[in-house]
Design a protein around this motif. Structure first.
Motif, PDB file in Angstrom:
ATOM      1  N   MET A 100       0.834  -1.198   0.000  1.00  0.00           N
ATOM      2  CA  MET A 100       0.000   0.000   0.000  1.00  0.00           C
ATOM      3  C   MET A 100       0.871   1.250   0.000  1.00  0.00           C
ATOM      4  SD  MET A 100      -2.972  -1.331   2.489  1.00  0.00           S
ATOM      5  CE  MET A 100      -4.219  -0.305   1.751  1.00  0.00           C
ATOM      6  N   ASN A 101       0.247   2.374  -0.310  1.00  0.00           N
ATOM      7  CA  ASN A 101       1.058   3.579  -0.446  1.00  0.00           C
ATOM      8  C   ASN A 101       1.317   4.257   0.907  1.00  0.00           C
ATOM      9  OD1 ASN A 101      -1.023   5.462   0.124  1.00  0.00           O
ATOM     10  ND2 ASN A 101      -1.736   5.391  -1.992  1.00  0.00           N
ATOM     11  N   GLU A 104      -1.748   5.648   2.796  1.00  0.00           N
ATOM     12  CA  GLU A 104      -2.586   4.578   3.355  1.00  0.00           C
ATOM     13  C   GLU A 104      -1.933   3.944   4.574  1.00  0.00           C
ATOM     14  OE1 GLU A 104      -5.378   2.778  -0.122  1.00  0.00           O
ATOM     15  OE2 GLU A 104      -3.254   2.310  -0.313  1.00  0.00           O
ATOM     16  N   LEU A 108      -3.370   3.771   8.444  1.00  0.00           N
ATOM     17  CA  LEU A 108      -3.856   2.409   8.656  1.00  0.00           C
ATOM     18  C   LEU A 108      -4.571   2.312  10.014  1.00  0.00           C
ATOM     19  CD1 LEU A 108      -3.665  -0.164   6.999  1.00  0.00           C
ATOM     20  CD2 LEU A 108      -1.654  -0.814   8.303  1.00  0.00           C
ATOM     21  N   GLY A 109      -5.817   1.892   9.982  1.00  0.00           N
ATOM     22  CA  GLY A 109      -6.581   1.760  11.226  1.00  0.00           C
ATOM     23  C   GLY A 109      -7.251   3.048  11.678  1.00  0.00           C
ATOM     24  N   THR A 110      -6.850   4.179  11.076  1.00  0.00           N
ATOM     25  CA  THR A 110      -7.445   5.476  11.455  1.00  0.00           C
ATOM     26  C   THR A 110      -7.761   6.247  10.185  1.00  0.00           C
ATOM     27  OG1 THR A 110      -5.198   6.303  11.631  1.00  0.00           O
ATOM     28  CG2 THR A 110      -6.266   5.702  13.682  1.00  0.00           C
ATOM     29  N   GLU A 111      -8.376   5.568   9.234  1.00  0.00           N
ATOM     30  CA  GLU A 111      -8.570   6.111   7.896  1.00  0.00           C
ATOM     31  C   GLU A 111      -9.493   7.324   7.902  1.00  0.00           C
ATOM     32  OE1 GLU A 111      -9.266   3.068   8.927  1.00  0.00           O
ATOM     33  OE2 GLU A 111      -7.968   1.659   7.848  1.00  0.00           O
ATOM     34  N   PRO A 112      -9.103   8.377   7.174  1.00  0.00           N
ATOM     35  CA  PRO A 112     -10.052   9.479   6.979  1.00  0.00           C
ATOM     36  C   PRO A 112     -11.209   8.965   6.127  1.00  0.00           C
ATOM     37  CG  PRO A 112      -8.013   9.890   5.766  1.00  0.00           C
ATOM     38  CD  PRO A 112      -7.826   8.616   6.499  1.00  0.00           C
ATOM     39  N   ARG A 113     -12.420   9.304   6.512  1.00  0.00           N
ATOM     40  CA  ARG A 113     -13.555   8.670   5.839  1.00  0.00           C
ATOM     41  C   ARG A 113     -14.741   9.597   5.741  1.00  0.00           C
ATOM     42  NH1 ARG A 113     -14.615   3.873   9.742  1.00  0.00           N
ATOM     43  NH2 ARG A 113     -12.365   3.810   9.835  1.00  0.00           N
ATOM     44  N   ILE A 121     -21.858   2.521   5.850  1.00  0.00           N
ATOM     45  CA  ILE A 121     -20.908   2.549   4.742  1.00  0.00           C
ATOM     46  C   ILE A 121     -19.886   3.649   5.009  1.00  0.00           C
ATOM     47  CG2 ILE A 121     -20.620   2.827   2.257  1.00  0.00           C
ATOM     48  CD1 ILE A 121     -23.580   2.180   1.950  1.00  0.00           C
ATOM     49  N   SER A 122     -18.605   3.286   4.992  1.00  0.00           N
ATOM     50  CA  SER A 122     -17.550   4.282   5.146  1.00  0.00           C
ATOM     51  C   SER A 122     -16.713   4.318   3.885  1.00  0.00           C
ATOM     52  CB  SER A 122     -16.645   3.929   6.324  1.00  0.00           C
ATOM     53  OG  SER A 122     -17.375   3.883   7.507  1.00  0.00           O
ATOM     54  N   PHE A 123     -16.743   5.440   3.203  1.00  0.00           N
ATOM     55  CA  PHE A 123     -15.888   5.593   2.041  1.00  0.00           C
ATOM     56  C   PHE A 123     -14.538   6.123   2.476  1.00  0.00           C
ATOM     57  CE2 PHE A 123     -19.949   5.542  -0.231  1.00  0.00           C
ATOM     58  CZ  PHE A 123     -19.626   4.600  -1.194  1.00  0.00           C
ATOM     59  N   TYR A 124     -13.502   5.552   1.894  1.00  0.00           N
ATOM     60  CA  TYR A 124     -12.144   5.997   2.187  1.00  0.00           C
ATOM     61  C   TYR A 124     -11.934   7.337   1.492  1.00  0.00           C
ATOM     62  CZ  TYR A 124      -7.177   5.401   3.192  1.00  0.00           C
ATOM     63  OH  TYR A 124      -5.906   5.551   3.698  1.00  0.00           O
ATOM     64  N   HIS A 126      -9.671   9.259  -0.001  1.00  0.00           N
ATOM     65  CA  HIS A 126      -8.303   9.242  -0.539  1.00  0.00           C
ATOM     66  C   HIS A 126      -7.698  10.641  -0.600  1.00  0.00           C
ATOM     67  CE1 HIS A 126      -8.152   5.020  -1.741  1.00  0.00           C
ATOM     68  NE2 HIS A 126      -9.395   5.130  -2.188  1.00  0.00           N
ATOM     69  N   ARG A 130      -4.308  11.819   1.323  1.00  0.00           N
ATOM     70  CA  ARG A 130      -3.121  12.346   0.629  1.00  0.00           C
ATOM     71  C   ARG A 130      -2.721  13.703   1.189  1.00  0.00           C
ATOM     72  NH1 ARG A 130      -5.547  10.229  -4.261  1.00  0.00           N
ATOM     73  NH2 ARG A 130      -6.607  12.206  -4.546  1.00  0.00           N
TER      74      ARG A 130
END
Ligand SMILES: Nc1ncnc2c1ncn2[C@@H]1O[C@H](COP(=O)(O)OP(=O)(O)OP(=O)(O)O)[C@@H](O)[C@H]1O
Ligand SMILES: [Mg+2]
Lengths: 264, 340
Positions: A100-101, A104, A108-113, A121-124, A126, A130
């Protein structure tokens, strides 16, 4: 320094023991860490350093003893419990997902969403990942080509930097680093140590495990030695010397520098 | 490469050799499909590129396509599910047997439901019983579900299903008369395309999907970052079972029956499609679009050889060769990228 003037204790371990079946990895280990303090942990291979750190970061439960965070007793059943309080760990093997980049991995584990349907539903996000990753790397003065580079394509030092960036992406109070310089070339070692000094300046407490005396004497305020899973000795850096600390690692107190390894 | 948002493949490559590998990795499947299409077109110019033949290819491979989504999901987490063929048969038999006595809405949901339960059992077995590898648990399920499929049906096929149950597998959307006849589009083709679009979004743009990549890439890293790996794996195997149940529903609809030997060996074809599609057996790498390409490659080989009246045995040899080539590309890429 007078006891009253010292910053408050953030994290304290009291009488920690850890058994793996018949193996005693830690026995009655105690120590404390103050705000903004960098403590070095030394000890021979197998002395129990990594095990102690895994107890502090919630990966292992102690068999005996207790942990206090800002004066209150805490029980961690998973690393996320510890992360929630601001205790972050940079693992010896870094624990990065190479496929993964960079962004990411940092989140990891604390994704902005962006969540919909009440969190079903949680959309990442991106874009936010970044942007925030670039900004955070900027404040740490870590330079990468792009936060979208795969971590598998980075050098050892860059990976180490990404692991540290992950540990400090949120309001970390304690950052634990397990041999962060072991696999690095000299130039990259310097960068990592300067990063640690930066963290200290920002009031973050750091626990640094290292076999390298140069690291310990460059960044630490205090050094603590484990021997066979037990507290062996500790001192403020100004009150000890390299050869004495090396003696502690070998299990000798008041070592005067006559062993062969001093000249290595 | 796993992230959809990056267009800078050139950025992360360091040499010419690596460039070729990265390109092959990303577009190899497109080249294979184009070459196959051209070959078949050259051999059967009148038949191959017709609406009827193209929709036939998609229709005939819809069961594989549905199974491949679930299989990709488990392979992405460095797992495997050998039981999908048997679970397909069990779901199909349960719905066929119940269709005689139950109202059709019950029959409609029972297949995917049975599949989900079987998948859930796989997931719980793999994570909580601490099986050494998903291979073992799903191998057990392969036998158990096949046995159950025969037990519920007494070992005999059932035929005659209510129309609403057959809809997904057999209905066609009429498109009027053109190109030399009445044309239509199978409903299942639309359904499969919708599934792929939906799951593509799941894999690339949801937190859940991205976490599956991290679990496949480094489960320990995921765990220490606070991701509940076991919970994710249970969901993944449940979805894979659900897909097997859905495939059972489609197959039942198409054949208007349930037969306990359905889907024998189909798990291996689903695995083949995923691997040909560029997913890594080591986990963490691959895209659903690639997997769709893998399904198409297998379907095209089948179609091309059928149109030219070539024996099915050659088809198997060809697929075998393609699998080995696809995996050697994967291994080669890993060797290149770990040599620092
Ligand atoms: N999960 C485990 N199961 C069993 N024994 C373990 C486990 N983890 C550590 N140990 C044992 O506990 C002891 C302490 O190991 P630990 O990894 O903490 O040492 P260390 O001080 O970090 O050593 P190094 O300098 O080599 O990293 C060793 O004897 C080790 O074999
Ligand atoms: Mg260690």
């Amino acid at each position: 320094m007078n006891e009253m003037d010292r910053p408050p204790v953030v994290l304290e371990a009291r009488g920690i023991s850890k058994y793996f079946g018949a193996v005693t990895a830690l026995e009655d280990v105690s120590f404390s860490l103050r705000k903004g303090e960098v403590i070095g942990i030394v000890g021979d291979n197998g002395a129990g350093k990594s095990t102690l750190m895994k107890v502090l970061s919630g990966l292992y439960r102690p068999s005996e003893g207790k942990l206090l965070f800002e004066g209150n007793e805490v029980n961690f059943s998973t690393p996320s419990d510890a992360r929630r309080l601001g205790i972050e760990m940079v693992y010896q093997d870094l624990a990065l997902a190479e496929n993964m980049n960079i962004a990411e991995n940092i989140f990891l584990g604390t994704e902005p969403r962006r969540t919909f349907l009440g969190g079903l539903i949680s959309f990442y996000d991106h874009r936010q990942a970044r942007a925030r990753a670039s900004e955070h790397l900027e404040t740490l003065k870590i330079h990468v080509k792009s936060v979208e580079q795969a971590v598998g394509d980075l050098s050892g030092g860059q990976r180490q930097a990404v692991a540290i960036a992950r540990a400090t992406a949120f309001d970390a109070k304690v950052v634990i680093m397990d041999e962060p310089t072991a696999a690095l070339a000299i130039r990259e070692v310097g960068k990592v140590l300067d990063l640690i000094k930066d963290l200290k300046k920002r009031g973050i407490s750091v626990i640094l495990i290292s076999h390298r005396m140069d690291d310990i004497f460059y960044v630490c305020d205090r050094v603590l030695a484990l021997f066979h899973g037990k507290n062996f000795a500790q001192a403020d850096l100004g009150d000890t010397s390299r050869s004495e600390v090396i003696g502690w690692i070998m299990g000798t107190l008041n070592h005067k520098g006559t062993l062969a390894h001093d000249r290595l | 490469m796993t992230d959809s948002d990056s267009s800078d493949a050139g950025d992360r490559t360091t040499g010419k050799r690596l460039d070729v590998v990265a390109l092959l990795d990303r577009y190899g499947i497109v080249i294979v499909i184009a070459v196959l299409g051209l070959l078949i077109y050259a051999s059967q110019p009148d038949v191959f590129f017709t609406w009827r033949n193209i929709t036939n290819i998609l229709n005939q491979n819809s069961v594989h396509a549905i199974l491949a989504i679930g299989m990709f999901m488990v392979i992405l987490t460095a797992g495997i599910d050998l039981s999908v063929g048997s679970v397909l048969a069990l779901s199909m038999m349960c719905l066929a047997v119940l269709s005689a006595s139950m109202p059709w809405p019950v029959t409609l949901v029972i297949g995917p439901l049975v599949g989900s339960v079987a998948g859930f059992v796989n997931g719980v077995g793999i994570t909580k019983l601490k099986m050494p590898h998903p291979f073992i648990m799903t191998l057990g399920m392969l036998f158990a579900a096949r046995g159950l499929a025969n037990i519920v049906s007494g070992g005999v096929p059932y035929s005659g299903l209510p129309d609403p149950v057959r809809f997904l597998g057999s209905a066609r959307i009429p498109l009027g008369e053109w190109g030399g006849g009445m044309q239509s589009l199978p409903v299942v083709v639309v359904f499969v395309v919708a599934l792929y679009i939906g799951f593509h979004i799941v894999f690339e743009h949801t937190v859940f999907g991205r976490r599956l990549y991290s679990i496949g890439g480094n489960p320990q890293a995921a765990r220490v970052s606070g991701i509940d790996v076991d919970r994710h794996l249970i969901i993944v195997y449940t979805i894979c079972g659900f897909m097997a149940g859905l495939a059972g529903l489609v197959m039942a609809g198409r054949t208007n029956s349930g037969f306990p030997n359905a889907g024998m060996g189909i798990e291996l074809e689903a695995i083949a499609a995923v691997i040909i599609g560029g997913a890594s057996f080591f986990g963490g790498r691959g895209t659903l679009i690639g997997v769709f390409g893998g399904v198409l490659v297998m379907g095209l080989i089948n179609n091309g050889l059928n149109l030219n009246n070539v024996s099915v045995f050659y088809q198997q040899v060809l697929i075998g060769i393609i699998i080995v080539v696809a995996v050697s590309v994967d291994v080669f890429r890993r060797n290149v990228s770990t040599r620092k």
